[in-house]
Design a protein around this motif. Sequence first.
Motif, short mmCIF file in Angstrom:
data_model
loop_
_atom_site.label_atom_id
_atom_site.label_comp_id
_atom_site.label_asym_id
_atom_site.label_seq_id
_atom_site.Cartn_x
_atom_site.Cartn_y
_atom_site.Cartn_z
N UNK A 10 2.77 2.69 7.67
CA UNK A 10 2.05 2.73 6.70
C UNK A 10 0.68 2.72 7.16
N UNK A 28 -5.95 5.64 -8.19
CA UNK A 28 -6.43 4.25 -7.97
C UNK A 28 -8.07 3.98 -8.30
N UNK A 56 1.80 7.39 -8.05
CA UNK A 56 1.41 6.24 -7.36
C UNK A 56 1.30 4.77 -8.09
N UNK A 76 -4.68 13.34 -3.03
CA UNK A 76 -4.27 13.38 -4.31
C UNK A 76 -3.34 12.36 -4.89
N UNK A 77 -2.68 11.92 -4.33
CA UNK A 77 -1.80 10.61 -4.72
C UNK A 77 -2.76 9.21 -4.83
N UNK A 78 -3.71 9.25 -4.10
CA UNK A 78 -4.51 8.02 -4.15
C UNK A 78 -5.60 8.20 -5.28
N UNK A 79 -5.92 9.24 -5.56
CA UNK A 79 -7.16 9.42 -6.61
C UNK A 79 -6.99 8.56 -7.71
N UNK A 117 1.41 10.40 2.63
CA UNK A 117 0.74 10.33 1.35
C UNK A 117 -0.53 11.43 1.61
N UNK A 154 5.42 -2.36 2.42
CA UNK A 154 5.76 -1.14 3.46
C UNK A 154 6.99 -0.67 3.13
N UNK A 208 -2.81 0.66 0.63
CA UNK A 208 -1.88 0.71 1.63
C UNK A 208 -0.63 1.75 1.35
N UNK A 209 -0.45 3.03 2.11
CA UNK A 209 0.26 3.84 1.90
C UNK A 209 0.96 4.61 2.68
N UNK A 210 2.38 4.99 2.51
CA UNK A 210 3.08 5.49 3.61
C UNK A 210 2.59 6.72 4.33
N UNK A 247 9.23 -6.95 7.50
CA UNK A 247 9.93 -6.29 6.43
C UNK A 247 9.48 -4.86 5.97
N UNK A 248 8.56 -4.59 6.50
CA UNK A 248 7.97 -3.23 6.55
C UNK A 248 8.92 -2.00 6.97
N UNK A 249 9.31 -1.14 5.93
CA UNK A 249 10.22 -0.15 6.54
C UNK A 249 9.76 1.15 6.87
N UNK A 250 8.52 1.40 6.57
CA UNK A 250 7.82 2.87 6.77
C UNK A 250 6.61 2.40 7.50
#
Lengths: 682, 682
Positions: free
Chosen positions: B617, B534, A533, B529-532, B526, A543, B521-523, B612-615
């Motif tokens: 979130x 931080x 991450x 486990x991917x944020x832990x 997610x 984004x 902020x995450x897609x 400009x966000x592409x995903x």
Amino acid sequence: MARSQTFLGDTALTEALNEAGLAISVTEIRQIARGVAAAPPAVDPSAWHCLVAEDLPVALAAELSALVTDDRASSVSGLDGKPAPAHRLEALRGEMVERGIQGFLVPLSDAHQSESPPRNAQRLAWLTGFAGSAGIAVVLADQAAIFVDGRYTLQVRDQVDLGSFLACHLIEEPPADWIAANAPKGARIGYDPWLHTVDGLTRLRAGCDRVGAELVPVEPNPLDSVWHDQPAEPISPVEVHGSDYAGRNSADKRRDVARVLADSGAAAAVLTAPDSIAWLLNIRGGDLPNTPVTLCFAIAAADGGVALFVDPRKLPPKTVAHLGKDVTVRPIGEFGAALADWGAGKKLVQVSANVAPSWVIDRLEAAGAGIMRTPDPCALPKACKNATELAGTRAAHIRDGAALCRFLAWLAAEAPKGVVDELGAVDKLYACRAGGELFRGLSFETISGAGPNGAIVHYHSSPATNRTLEAGTLYLVDSGAQYLDGTTDVTRTVAVGEPSQEMCDHFTRVLKGHIAIATASFPAGTSGGQLDTLARQALWQAGLDFDHGTGHGVGSYLCVHEGPQRIAKRFADAPLHPGMILSNEPGYYKTGAYGIRIENLEIVRATPPGDGDERPMLGFEALTLAPIDLALVDTSIMTIQEIDWLNAYHARIREIIGPLVDAQTVSWLYQATRPVSMSGTG
Amino acid sequence: MARSQTFLGDTALTEALNEAGLAISVTEIRQIARGVAAAPPAVDPSAWHCLVAEDLPVALAAELSALVTDDRASSVSGLDGKPAPAHRLEALRGEMVERGIQGFLVPLSDAHQSESPPRNAQRLAWLTGFAGSAGIAVVLADQAAIFVDGRYTLQVRDQVDLGSFLACHLIEEPPADWIAANAPKGARIGYDPWLHTVDGLTRLRAGCDRVGAELVPVEPNPLDSVWHDQPAEPISPVEVHGSDYAGRNSADKRRDVARVLADSGAAAAVLTAPDSIAWLLNIRGGDLPNTPVTLCFAIAAADGGVALFVDPRKLPPKTVAHLGKDVTVRPIGEFGAALADWGAGKKLVQVSANVAPSWVIDRLEAAGAGIMRTPDPCALPKACKNATELAGTRAAHIRDGAALCRFLAWLAAEAPKGVVDELGAVDKLYACRAGGELFRGLSFETISGAGPNGAIVHYHSSPATNRTLEAGTLYLVDSGAQYLDGTTDVTRTVAVGEPSQEMCDHFTRVLKGHIAIATASFPAGTSGGQLDTLARQALWQAGLDFDHGTGHGVGSYLCVHEGPQRIAKRFADAPLHPGMILSNEPGYYKTGAYGIRIENLEIVRATPPGDGDERPMLGFEALTLAPIDLALVDTSIMTIQEIDWLNAYHARIREIIGPLVDAQTVSWLYQATRPVSMSGTG
């Protein structure tokens, strides 16, 4: 099958062999040459001559080389990336009837789950024409389908006859679902048990179960029975990888692995990954493109002995001597009997269920062995490089960095003239590296993507897709080399002409992710999955994201992709250990416009304990030495700490690479590594 | 067994029942009362009277209440946290001989894998005396061992007779290894198949395999045969959880789940998690401490019908009416026969292999069912709260926040006088909450840790460990409540007197981690486990870490710990979805000195798309409303963005809670939420 002419006829060749005092027959030599032709070209094309004799008369050597050139030309047939003729599929179906099966699986794999299988294992390409790097076909009596992932959904339409094969998405419409929907009830679906892992079969079997079909192993491979000009098994000399590069002798490594086996209660481990065996025995080969391994199997026993199953013709006397008495060399044909022997003793045997062919587990189980499903016992010690290997890879990265800087300086001078195209850049970069000390070829096919081609993550340039580098675009180049002392892998993205503000913003976010990984401090026991991450946070804040892993393991003059270490969203649970080498390669891709990736290799290393530290901490050391294009860096969205890292990294490159390159490159290097500040590029 | 006196004798009670016109017998009432006594005390102690009749004469109601008080007193015997007498172990061994087994497993679990099993499932405590919240004993003919994790290695020595039980570390010397080292070859090791999951047994079986022992299911539980005063199954009234709180009626939920089952090809799913059934049927109960569920099982069919296996005495008429005709209520004794019916039809049945008792899978397999091992089909829809549930939990958090602010204001006034101790603070905090609207009890036992006790992550204060809050120390309080409209869980750490610079530094690093999660902020897709990482980065940079997860899922007037959502280093692969509630609780613990934890609950929500966000979130919305102690914040190591977050969070609390609390609390609140700046606490 027809053979084109060589310089001498068989009779003259026999005479030349006799004159040189060699007992080998022309037939044997022709067979070896066929195998050499089936292997990728070596850096030294005559290296294989040592398999005939140590010293050869010049004329005889030339004759041998000609034999290979000849065979290589003829073995290309049928693997040319065009749709395969329909009669191949019909021939396979005829053979299926003979074998009493109503379906057959054709994966793109060999018995070692190699990333790039050898030519004789390119069954999917032969059957369908598909030349991508991953896929599987399922052939039923009246219909067939090919499954490829998102990278290849366009390519498969050009390369495969869609009248014969339905093209499906490997993930969204997986083979198991297609089988469940299309196989007749009660159908026997055959598979070659050498080409599938037990884990892979489990998923396919679930599809069969749903429709009452049955998955059955079929030997020999029915496709091989109808592929009449199938290339030979590759042959390349197996070389000794000396302790001056390996850092630890094979006997010590074997003792370590034996101890691990004994501690686990296992009597032996079956090794089917050629790079594990190469590491364990300190040998290297040339059977596969870009990866210096020899295709073989091994059984490592808890008493320290190793049985190596390999074509003995690949072993020059020097290598046989190196292997010594504790390594028993046996032909691959004896592998099954050896597995049965372990089973007959009711021994507990370690097998890696996600790597080993199901054939291995079937043999062991049938013979009564207990199976311990464990990771390959060589994988972790191989991944943790010793001090000699680390010193080697640092040295290799300095040479590789100098080559890359020469290339980037050339690019900076030439690209603005509009005279550089993707393929020309590939050739130039190869030339910059090829002269280098200990160079042994590329570690993978160079990815050279101009403009929109840079947005295709696994792009391979061809004459049909080749683009000129144009002003206002980005150019992405991902490349690496094999050196006797290390393996490299580096990506740089450079602006041609003036980049847009969006390009600079997105490049800088990718760079912030790269720096976050490079500067991460984390406790021992942390996995790459936990770090992933950090590489994405700056993109997520806008984004944005990228759809590939952040980092893969890299070997020591071995595979450019190795496990268990990995930095990614998923399947990256292995803790990182000091000595592991990982890539750090966040990116951003705008389809149809441009691609960005910044990749360094990093060594995991223990952090010297700081004041107040309560835990053993780890961090990274950057190996790669090549400037990051400052024209794309927007310092206004960077922190002071990030800018400091960039300046220190550039200063280090200037200091190390500067003395190694020509004046023109030095002049570029000083400009490319100038310090930048928060308010601008100084 | 002996019973103490109630107000009336049985004859008088019979008369009173007759007078009230009730057909129920005294024996039946006594049995219900025994069950009520085995359940935890309810907020309304007479709520269970509805199981006898809707309206009771006052005298009869008093009599019923007395019956329970009476039973509760008697059922305490044998579960008092002191070493169990050795004759219990001897009795169990005698029963093992009777049953023909040479070993027996005594886990701390019930058939629902409840976090806090009911009193009648406290077999481990009865056998050994151990009163911790996790553990298992293995009893062999001539030796026995108890396995507890790192939290309990000291406690187990006080509470267990080490002459009878060897104390082992659950992780470092797991039961499977101990069995392998100590069980005699050929031993039959019994287990109660209601208390173990298939996944749990797999690990234990591996240990047996190594020594040639066998793991055998034994019914009924041999320990129950010798536990003569074992408490009854808990009984509490099953209440309707109305759509005004649940947001979606049960018929709609059942239709959704049925569709998922049908799509998967399954004919039914077995539900063994009481909170899943509570969610599906919009019911709540009081069988377990702090968690409003009723112990039961269910089978949800793909046609939308549900069979609920539950003690029918727990259902008042109103609840029976609510369940309606599509929910068939059957006694738990018929559960096995119902499973066999699905098997007899050779149907495919979904079971959650890491939650369901092995008994369930054994029954299904024996009867011929196909087993689909899938997650509990209610878990994900339960975790994604709907708009009504989210509005409810926001409202609950405002009331809970006001209660907490009153407590913190009191603490700020009283603690400096040296008159507050841990248990006194627990009582005060309970009192602040207890009067609140829709309050239904605590969501877990309050953790109230002064000084070094704060460093014990799962600390529970007792008269023996109770400490006074002293100047120069930190006080950590982790607490939560159940409200009809939501479940809360909050931790605050406050300085008593002047904190040290180290305390402030480490507190601020924990806060930085908390803010990093709160502002992430995450897609979509997610996982936690991917944020832990931080939450840990600021600690890692100082060589520090904490040894627990960063966040757990929280239910809607249900379990304070629920899955699949989770933020942690491991086992946190489930993607986060809008509507999920998670705790955000990084910490730091210095053994023997102090503990720090800052915990808010957060809602996962979709971020409005930015330029400009592409995903798509996602991000978090903080639910919890309680000030973070500014005396511990060192703004010099914070970024501007972090300070802005803190000030905005405090301003929001001031605005929302200010109007709800008394003048004294308001005055404290304004001081506690004052804006801070980089140079100091403004």
